[in-house]
Each structure stands twice: as structure tokens, then as C-alpha cells.
Design a protein around this motif. Structure first.
Motif, PDB file in Angstrom:
ATOM      1  N   UNK A   1       5.376   2.637 -17.928  1.00  0.00           N
ATOM      2  CA  UNK A   1       6.019   2.182 -16.708  1.00  0.00           C
ATOM      3  C   UNK A   1       5.056   2.125 -15.539  1.00  0.00           C
ATOM      4  N   UNK A   2       4.717   3.277 -15.035  1.00  0.00           N
ATOM      5  CA  UNK A   2       3.926   3.357 -13.801  1.00  0.00           C
ATOM      6  C   UNK A   2       2.555   2.710 -13.951  1.00  0.00           C
ATOM      7  N   UNK A   3       1.827   3.036 -15.008  1.00  0.00           N
ATOM      8  CA  UNK A   3       0.486   2.466 -15.161  1.00  0.00           C
ATOM      9  C   UNK A   3       0.524   0.951 -15.370  1.00  0.00           C
ATOM     10  N   UNK A   4       1.559   0.457 -16.020  1.00  0.00           N
ATOM     11  CA  UNK A   4       1.691  -0.991 -16.187  1.00  0.00           C
ATOM     12  C   UNK A   4       2.007  -1.656 -14.840  1.00  0.00           C
ATOM     13  N   UNK A   5       2.897  -1.061 -14.073  1.00  0.00           N
ATOM     14  CA  UNK A   5       3.218  -1.605 -12.742  1.00  0.00           C
ATOM     15  C   UNK A   5       1.961  -1.616 -11.872  1.00  0.00           C
ATOM     16  N   UNK A   6       1.231  -0.504 -11.853  1.00  0.00           N
ATOM     17  CA  UNK A   6       0.004  -0.452 -11.057  1.00  0.00           C
ATOM     18  C   UNK A   6      -1.022  -1.461 -11.570  1.00  0.00           C
TER      19      UNK A   6
ATOM     20  N   UNK B   1       0.841  -1.200   0.000  1.00  0.00           N
ATOM     21  CA  UNK B   1       0.000   0.000   0.000  1.00  0.00           C
ATOM     22  C   UNK B   1       0.877   1.252   0.000  1.00  0.00           C
ATOM     23  N   UNK B   2       1.865   1.283   0.878  1.00  0.00           N
ATOM     24  CA  UNK B   2       2.758   2.428   0.970  1.00  0.00           C
ATOM     25  C   UNK B   2       3.562   2.649  -0.299  1.00  0.00           C
ATOM     26  N   UNK B   3       4.077   1.567  -0.870  1.00  0.00           N
ATOM     27  CA  UNK B   3       4.870   1.690  -2.100  1.00  0.00           C
ATOM     28  C   UNK B   3       4.008   2.173  -3.261  1.00  0.00           C
ATOM     29  N   UNK B   4       2.808   1.621  -3.401  1.00  0.00           N
ATOM     30  CA  UNK B   4       1.919   2.052  -4.489  1.00  0.00           C
ATOM     31  C   UNK B   4       1.542   3.517  -4.315  1.00  0.00           C
ATOM     32  N   UNK B   5       1.275   3.916  -3.090  1.00  0.00           N
ATOM     33  CA  UNK B   5       0.913   5.307  -2.819  1.00  0.00           C
ATOM     34  C   UNK B   5       2.072   6.252  -3.106  1.00  0.00           C
TER      35      UNK B   5
ATOM     36  N   UNK C   1      -6.308   4.983 -12.150  1.00  0.00           N
ATOM     37  CA  UNK C   1      -7.258   5.728 -12.974  1.00  0.00           C
ATOM     38  C   UNK C   1      -7.205   7.224 -12.716  1.00  0.00           C
ATOM     39  N   UNK C   2      -7.009   7.636 -11.472  1.00  0.00           N
ATOM     40  CA  UNK C   2      -6.867   9.064 -11.209  1.00  0.00           C
ATOM     41  C   UNK C   2      -5.609   9.610 -11.881  1.00  0.00           C
ATOM     42  N   UNK C   3      -4.524   8.840 -11.871  1.00  0.00           N
ATOM     43  CA  UNK C   3      -3.302   9.273 -12.558  1.00  0.00           C
ATOM     44  C   UNK C   3      -3.541   9.381 -14.053  1.00  0.00           C
ATOM     45  N   UNK C   4      -4.239   8.427 -14.626  1.00  0.00           N
ATOM     46  CA  UNK C   4      -4.553   8.489 -16.058  1.00  0.00           C
ATOM     47  C   UNK C   4      -5.360   9.750 -16.378  1.00  0.00           C
ATOM     48  N   UNK C   5      -6.344  10.051 -15.566  1.00  0.00           N
ATOM     49  CA  UNK C   5      -7.147  11.265 -15.770  1.00  0.00           C
ATOM     50  C   UNK C   5      -6.258  12.504 -15.621  1.00  0.00           C
ATOM     51  N   UNK C   6      -5.382  12.497 -14.635  1.00  0.00           N
ATOM     52  CA  UNK C   6      -4.458  13.617 -14.460  1.00  0.00           C
ATOM     53  C   UNK C   6      -3.541  13.804 -15.655  1.00  0.00           C
ATOM     54  N   UNK C   7      -3.129  12.700 -16.263  1.00  0.00           N
ATOM     55  CA  UNK C   7      -2.294  12.783 -17.463  1.00  0.00           C
ATOM     56  C   UNK C   7      -3.068  13.419 -18.604  1.00  0.00           C
ATOM     57  N   UNK C   8      -4.333  13.027 -18.767  1.00  0.00           N
ATOM     58  CA  UNK C   8      -5.157  13.626 -19.827  1.00  0.00           C
ATOM     59  C   UNK C   8      -5.347  15.121 -19.569  1.00  0.00           C
TER      60      UNK C   8
ATOM     61  N   UNK D   1       2.267   9.296  -5.782  1.00  0.00           N
ATOM     62  CA  UNK D   1       2.595  10.673  -5.391  1.00  0.00           C
ATOM     63  C   UNK D   1       3.755  11.209  -6.226  1.00  0.00           C
ATOM     64  N   UNK D   2       4.823  10.423  -6.349  1.00  0.00           N
ATOM     65  CA  UNK D   2       5.965  10.869  -7.146  1.00  0.00           C
ATOM     66  C   UNK D   2       5.586  11.030  -8.627  1.00  0.00           C
ATOM     67  N   UNK D   3       4.701  10.180  -9.110  1.00  0.00           N
ATOM     68  CA  UNK D   3       4.231  10.295 -10.497  1.00  0.00           C
ATOM     69  C   UNK D   3       3.466  11.597 -10.700  1.00  0.00           C
ATOM     70  N   UNK D   4       2.608  11.941  -9.737  1.00  0.00           N
ATOM     71  CA  UNK D   4       1.847  13.200  -9.833  1.00  0.00           C
ATOM     72  C   UNK D   4       2.775  14.406  -9.789  1.00  0.00           C
ATOM     73  N   UNK D   5       3.778  14.370  -8.921  1.00  0.00           N
ATOM     74  CA  UNK D   5       4.735  15.485  -8.841  1.00  0.00           C
ATOM     75  C   UNK D   5       5.488  15.619 -10.158  1.00  0.00           C
TER      76      UNK D   5
END
Length: 145
Positions: A37-42, A7-11, A88-95, A15-19
């Protein structure tokens, strides 16, 4: 490794991806890194914990709120649900980031949209739609130009 550690690692990964997304959103490489990378790992983490947490596909039922509660009753399935939100939130943030760059929306106007998308997904997206409508002077929104 414990579920709490995963949980901590995924979070932290999120966070680092968003930054990185906020800092480097005009650059193509950030999208390639996050998509490939990140979306495939998640996604792999999601699949693993979803299938270890649910048990059988017969239990995978979303017909009622009670059934959804049952699906996510194990810690593994709950972790999968969290990873689902992160991805999914990261994907939306990327868009949002890519679209804002194309529409020449200020990075500082973008920041609250990304923060709300990270913390409360649909609220951040709706905030961005409002910003986008003001910038484009079009109430009717579409992802196409």
C-alpha cells in the motif's frame, strides 16, 4: 492540489506509517500494508513528480553536484526527491523492525534506531547495526542468518 499539500500528505502518510510500524512490528499485516500500500503509493507519487519535474531524460544527470542541483531545481523534482527519502527510509525501517523482532531486540531499544532512521536515515541504520552487533555478539553484519 498544490505541491505543498502533496508534500504534507506524503509526510503525514510516512509519519503514520512509522508509528504503525513501531506499534505493530511483530505483525505480518503491517509489512503487507506498508509494502503493498504505502510504498506503492509513494512510488507512484515519486514517478509522477519526478517526470513532471525533470522535463526530459536528457536532463537526468548525476555526473556532478552541479548536475544533481540542476535535476532538482524545480519544485516538482524536489518533491520527488523528498518522497524518495520517505519511501526508502521507511523501507529501511521495515527491515530494521523485522530483523529486530527476529533477533528478540527490545522494542524500546528499537525506538531510537527507528527515530534516527526516520529523521537521518543512515545514522539510524548504523545505530541499529551497533545494537544488532551487541545483541548477536557478531561484529560482521549480514542480512542473512
Amino acid at each position: 492540489m498544490t505541491l505543498e499539500a502533496i508534500f504534507g500528505m506524503a509526510s503525514l502518510l510516512a509519519i503514520f506509517s512509522w508509528i504503525a510500524l513501531f506499534i505493530f512490528y511483530p505483525s505480518k499485516w503491517i509489512y503487507q500494508t506498508l509494502f503493498s500500500g504505502v510504498l506503492i503509493v509513494l512510488g507512484i507519487m515519486y514517478l509522477f513528480y519526478l517526470f513532471t519535474g525533470i522535463g526530459s531524460l536528457a536532463d537526468f544527470n548525476f555526473d556532478s553536484l552541479e548536475q544533481v542541483r540542476t535535476v532538482f531545481s524545480s519544485d516538482e523534482a524536489l518533491l520527488a526527491g523528498w518522497i524518495h527519502y520517505l519511501a526508502f527510509d521507511l523501507f529501511v525501517g521495515m527491515w530494521i523492525s523485522k530483523d529486530s523482532w527476529e533477533k528478540n531486540i527490545s522494542r524500546w531499544v528499537l525506538l531510537p534506531c527507528l527515530l534516527f532512521t526516520f529523521m537521518m536515515g543512515p545514522i539510524g541504520l548504523m545505530l541499529y547495526f551497533i545494537v544488532r552487533a551487541i545483541k548477536t555478539k557478531k561484529l560482521n553484519q549480514s542480512p542473512f542468518h
